[in-house]
Design a protein around this motif. Sequence first.
Motif, mmCIF file in Angstrom:
data_model
loop_
_atom_site.group_PDB
_atom_site.id
_atom_site.type_symbol
_atom_site.label_atom_id
_atom_site.label_comp_id
_atom_site.label_asym_id
_atom_site.label_seq_id
_atom_site.Cartn_x
_atom_site.Cartn_y
_atom_site.Cartn_z
ATOM 1 N N UNK A 178 -4.260 -0.931 -3.654
ATOM 2 C CA UNK A 178 -3.114 -0.438 -3.637
ATOM 3 C C UNK A 178 -2.630 0.568 -3.486
ATOM 4 N N UNK A 179 -2.937 1.888 -2.618
ATOM 5 C CA UNK A 179 -2.457 3.501 -2.366
ATOM 6 C C UNK A 179 -2.265 2.744 -0.953
ATOM 7 N N UNK A 180 -3.203 2.246 0.060
ATOM 8 C CA UNK A 180 -2.607 1.975 0.798
ATOM 9 C C UNK A 180 -1.760 1.007 0.940
ATOM 10 N N UNK A 181 -1.570 -0.185 0.856
ATOM 11 C CA UNK A 181 -0.471 -0.495 0.900
ATOM 12 C C UNK A 181 1.178 -0.067 0.684
ATOM 13 N N UNK A 182 0.804 0.880 -1.010
ATOM 14 C CA UNK A 182 1.764 1.325 -1.250
ATOM 15 C C UNK A 182 2.419 2.602 -0.390
ATOM 16 N N UNK A 240 4.003 1.006 2.722
ATOM 17 C CA UNK A 240 5.625 0.865 3.049
ATOM 18 C C UNK A 240 6.418 2.083 2.609
ATOM 19 N N UNK A 241 5.983 2.737 2.406
ATOM 20 C CA UNK A 241 6.411 4.230 2.721
ATOM 21 C C UNK A 241 6.762 4.996 3.553
ATOM 22 N N UNK A 242 5.591 4.876 4.337
ATOM 23 C CA UNK A 242 6.391 4.652 5.772
ATOM 24 C C UNK A 242 4.669 5.765 6.021
ATOM 25 N N UNK A 243 3.451 5.892 5.256
ATOM 26 C CA UNK A 243 2.574 6.883 5.894
ATOM 27 C C UNK A 243 1.773 6.160 6.144
ATOM 28 N N UNK A 244 0.886 6.980 7.163
ATOM 29 C CA UNK A 244 -0.536 6.503 7.980
ATOM 30 C C UNK A 244 -1.183 7.064 7.855
ATOM 31 N N UNK A 245 -2.479 6.869 7.849
ATOM 32 C CA UNK A 245 -3.918 7.511 7.682
ATOM 33 C C UNK A 245 -4.714 7.377 8.759
ATOM 34 N N UNK A 246 -4.379 9.052 9.313
ATOM 35 C CA UNK A 246 -5.153 9.005 10.149
ATOM 36 C C UNK A 246 -7.134 9.344 10.275
ATOM 37 N N UNK A 247 -6.991 9.691 8.976
ATOM 38 C CA UNK A 247 -8.136 9.949 8.581
ATOM 39 C C UNK A 247 -8.561 9.262 7.122
ATOM 40 N N UNK A 248 -10.069 9.442 6.664
ATOM 41 C CA UNK A 248 -9.689 8.579 4.968
ATOM 42 C C UNK A 248 -9.118 9.645 3.747
ATOM 43 N N UNK A 249 -8.654 9.394 3.561
ATOM 44 C CA UNK A 249 -8.304 9.784 2.012
ATOM 45 C C UNK A 249 -7.082 10.645 2.364
ATOM 46 N N UNK A 264 10.823 14.119 3.594
ATOM 47 C CA UNK A 264 11.884 13.820 2.214
ATOM 48 C C UNK A 264 11.071 13.152 0.606
ATOM 49 N N UNK A 265 10.462 12.350 2.038
ATOM 50 C CA UNK A 265 9.595 11.328 0.713
ATOM 51 C C UNK A 265 8.192 11.519 0.138
ATOM 52 N N UNK A 266 7.697 12.657 -0.041
ATOM 53 C CA UNK A 266 7.257 13.586 -0.611
ATOM 54 C C UNK A 266 6.802 12.520 -2.292
ATOM 55 N N UNK A 267 8.382 12.937 -2.602
ATOM 56 C CA UNK A 267 8.912 12.038 -4.579
ATOM 57 C C UNK A 267 8.017 10.960 -4.289
ATOM 58 N N UNK A 268 8.764 10.184 -3.026
ATOM 59 C CA UNK A 268 8.336 8.629 -3.445
ATOM 60 C C UNK A 268 6.659 8.975 -3.501
ATOM 61 N N UNK A 269 5.708 9.491 -2.984
ATOM 62 C CA UNK A 269 4.349 9.750 -2.575
ATOM 63 C C UNK A 269 4.104 10.054 -4.094
ATOM 64 N N UNK A 270 4.849 10.926 -4.702
ATOM 65 C CA UNK A 270 4.222 11.350 -6.197
ATOM 66 C C UNK A 270 4.265 10.122 -6.767
ATOM 67 N N UNK A 271 5.336 9.625 -6.910
ATOM 68 C CA UNK A 271 5.785 8.392 -7.673
ATOM 69 C C UNK A 271 4.690 7.573 -7.446
ATOM 70 N N UNK A 272 4.390 6.964 -6.320
ATOM 71 C CA UNK A 272 3.619 5.995 -6.107
ATOM 72 C C UNK A 272 1.899 6.322 -6.956
ATOM 73 N N UNK A 273 1.918 7.688 -6.953
ATOM 74 C CA UNK A 273 0.396 8.310 -7.178
ATOM 75 C C UNK A 273 0.334 8.373 -8.655
ATOM 76 N N UNK A 274 1.374 8.586 -8.992
ATOM 77 C CA UNK A 274 1.759 8.592 -11.011
ATOM 78 C C UNK A 274 1.338 7.360 -10.735
ATOM 79 N N UNK A 275 2.169 6.556 -10.680
ATOM 80 C CA UNK A 275 2.094 5.251 -11.309
ATOM 81 C C UNK A 275 0.459 4.524 -10.895
ATOM 82 N N UNK A 278 6.775 -2.908 6.348
ATOM 83 C CA UNK A 278 5.479 -2.678 5.688
ATOM 84 C C UNK A 278 4.566 -2.282 6.709
ATOM 85 N N UNK A 279 5.374 -2.501 8.411
ATOM 86 C CA UNK A 279 4.868 -2.499 9.353
ATOM 87 C C UNK A 279 4.165 -0.775 10.129
ATOM 88 N N UNK A 280 6.308 -0.710 9.936
ATOM 89 C CA UNK A 280 6.776 0.499 11.528
ATOM 90 C C UNK A 280 7.196 1.754 10.255
#
Length: 282
Positions: free
Chosen positions: A128-132, A135-144, A152-163, A234-236
């Motif tokens: 769920x973390x990876x999917x959300x 979708x918000x445009x983040x990539x993961x070069x290393x686990x975690x 500017x997407x910090x607020x979106x990430x915060x909302x996802x992690x709060x949820x 979801x991909x770009x």
Amino acid sequence: MDVVQPAVSRRRELGDASARSLLMTMLGEYVLPRGEPVWTSVLVDALAVFGVEEKSARQALARTAAEGWLAPERLGRRVRWALTPPGRRLLTEGAERIYDVGGECAWDGTWLVVLVSVPEARRDLRHRVRTRLSWAGFGSPEPGVWITPHAAREAEALGVLKELGLADDALSFTATHGALGSEAAMVTRAWDLSELAERYAAFIDAFTRPHPADGDAVLHAQTMLVHEWRRFPFLDPRLPAKLLPADWSGASAAALFHDRHAEWSPAALRRWAELTARHEPE
């Protein structure tokens, strides 16, 4: 008549899951803009254009309603469906993402970095973390570790992690790339741009040639155009041009999508209006 043969296989197109996915595309493209309830028979007939059997169409409707996106209203022996407030919000946000893919992205070199740890045993939560975050445009070069050039997407990430109940233990900060390693290598580890480029090339191949001539054909073409394109948010990650390979196919695919959508939309909307009118009670 010309019929679009998208990257999705015919067998997959006819499955229950794909029937629901096609239904969501139709709701966003035709039902949301009209702002009116739609009869079951309209949706069943529209899905039949794609070879979806009535049973699968009705199952897709039931699942979509069970998830809270549609609400039924019974009038005598007939049922019509209205988008719920969450459904309208979901489709509106999705449309904004769909039509924004491929646009120019200004960048000052700042990265947003988010650190979030999920225990290995909690695989569903990790998914769920990876999917959300993807979708918000983040990539993961290393686990975690999650990164994006869109600070500017910090607020979106915060909302996802709060949820997801992970905000209290997460960290975020902004930074520029340092002297160790290369930014290009970091991007390659965070996102699979080669696979994304192949998907864009397949989209270009599928939608360059068709020129639908009649009602059902243009409804099919327009729906599949949007249906295939809605995968790309979801991909770009919408990286700045500086971080993309030369001759990036995403720009050409976006131009094709917008051109075809503008070309086919009036006739597709007319066809949808015809289907709707055909099923109105006398």
